[in-house]
Scaffold this active site. Structure first.
Site, PDB file in Angstrom:
ATOM      1  N   GLY A   1      39.296  41.725  35.409  1.00  0.00           N
ATOM      2  CA  GLY A   1      39.353  40.565  34.519  1.00  0.00           C
ATOM      3  C   GLY A   1      40.732  39.938  34.426  1.00  0.00           C
ATOM      4  N   CYS A   2      40.780  38.734  33.822  1.00  0.00           N
ATOM      5  CA  CYS A   2      42.055  38.037  33.629  1.00  0.00           C
ATOM      6  C   CYS A   2      42.653  38.351  32.262  1.00  0.00           C
ATOM      7  CB  CYS A   2      41.863  36.534  33.741  1.00  0.00           C
ATOM      8  SG  CYS A   2      41.713  35.984  35.432  1.00  0.00           S
ATOM      9  N   ILE A   3      41.879  38.950  31.401  1.00  0.00           N
ATOM     10  CA  ILE A   3      42.361  39.184  30.038  1.00  0.00           C
ATOM     11  C   ILE A   3      42.698  40.666  29.842  1.00  0.00           C
ATOM     12  CG2 ILE A   3      41.862  38.952  27.583  1.00  0.00           C
ATOM     13  CD1 ILE A   3      41.938  36.313  29.051  1.00  0.00           C
TER      14      ILE A   3
END
Lengths: 170, 105
Positions: free
Chosen positions: B103-105
């Site tokens: 993920g990017c988070i």
């Protein structure tokens, strides 16, 4: 002379493969879609061990104002990428609706609300600054700002704090 | 993919040095991988994070986002960065024996 050019090319190659060590991200827009990319990049930088500074200016300041930070909206007018005709986008409630839909999708991806995101970035060691010109222009006070704002600084201070960093304007 | 010996076991790793099969993991492997990552020893709090990562991976087939991790494991962001200095999400995933977070988070 030709060797000089070759050497220069080699120097460029070495430079290009150097990992990013510091980023300095400017957030200048106050819409939901204007603020999030910068926040995601700042948080992502910290997750990779890259130092991150975030500088909020002009309407981007809304993202660090206690009363406004969690009420940012998506622009449905003047935003051709939305694919919505301007007149339709201007209908009352349309921006709130689009915002609601986007927030739902973001929640699904575990993207936090702005206030929580800023807290996360600060806890992760990122530094949050506000712009002095915008602070004065919008007649803001210290108490309007969220607790994570380290300082209100001038553009000169910003460049000083960005020494050695890649500056990213959003 | 390449195999190498870690804590007396032959373990397979991908090109980015993440374990290919999380079932090859045990405490000795974790300690050895932690050392590779520059952590001299692992304490209870490290293991709270590692076990949460492994449990999430087992249940969902993917590691948690950093937000889930801090909210649900009871290890706040600041502490997480202190426990796994540098790149916490990647470092913790590597030591936990699960794949690189996506993920990017």
């Amino acid at each position: 002379m030709s060797t000089a050019i070759l050497e220069e090319e080699n120097a460029l190659k070495t430079k290009a493969s150097e990992p990013v060590k510091r980023v300095s991200i400017i957030i200048s827009k106050g819409t939901l879609d204007g603020v999030y990319p910068g926040l995601i990049m700042a948080n992502g930088a910290r997750m990779e061990g890259i130092e991150a500074t975030v500088f909020f200016t002009f309407f981007g300041m809304n993202a660090i104002l206690k009363k406004k930070m969690d009420k940012l909206k998506v622009a449905t007018v003047g935003n051709p990428a939305m694919g919505m005709p301007t007149l339709l986008g201007a209908i009352p409630g349309m921006s709130s609706f689009a915002t609601h839909m986007m927030k739902k999708e973001m929640d699904r991806l575990d993207i936090p609300p702005v206030s929580e995101f800023i807290e996360m970035i600060e806890d992760a060691g990122g530094e949050i600054y506000g712009c002095k010109a915008a602070f004065e222009m919008f007649h803001l006070k210290e108490e309007d700002l969220c607790a994570q704002v380290k300082e209100i600084i001038t553009v000169g201070d910003f460049y000083e704090k960005s020494a050695g960093a890649q500056i990213i304007f959003t | 993919m390449k195999e190498r010996e870690v804590a007396g076991k032959v373990v397979a790793f991908d090109d980015e040095n993440f374990m290919v099969n999380y079932k090859d993991w045990d405490l000795d492997v974790a300690t050895a991988l932690a050392e590779e990552e520059g952590l001299q020893s692992l304490n209870d709090r490290h293991f709270t994070v590692l076990e949460f990562l492994r449990r999430t991976y087992e249940e969902k087939g993917t590691g948690p986002t950093i937000r889930r991790l801090t909210k649900e494991s009871g290890v706040p962001t600041k502490e997480l960065y202190a426990l796994f200095p540098g790149a916490p999400a990647k470092k913790a995933a590597r030591i936990a024996g699960i794949p690189k977070p996506k993920g990017c988070i």
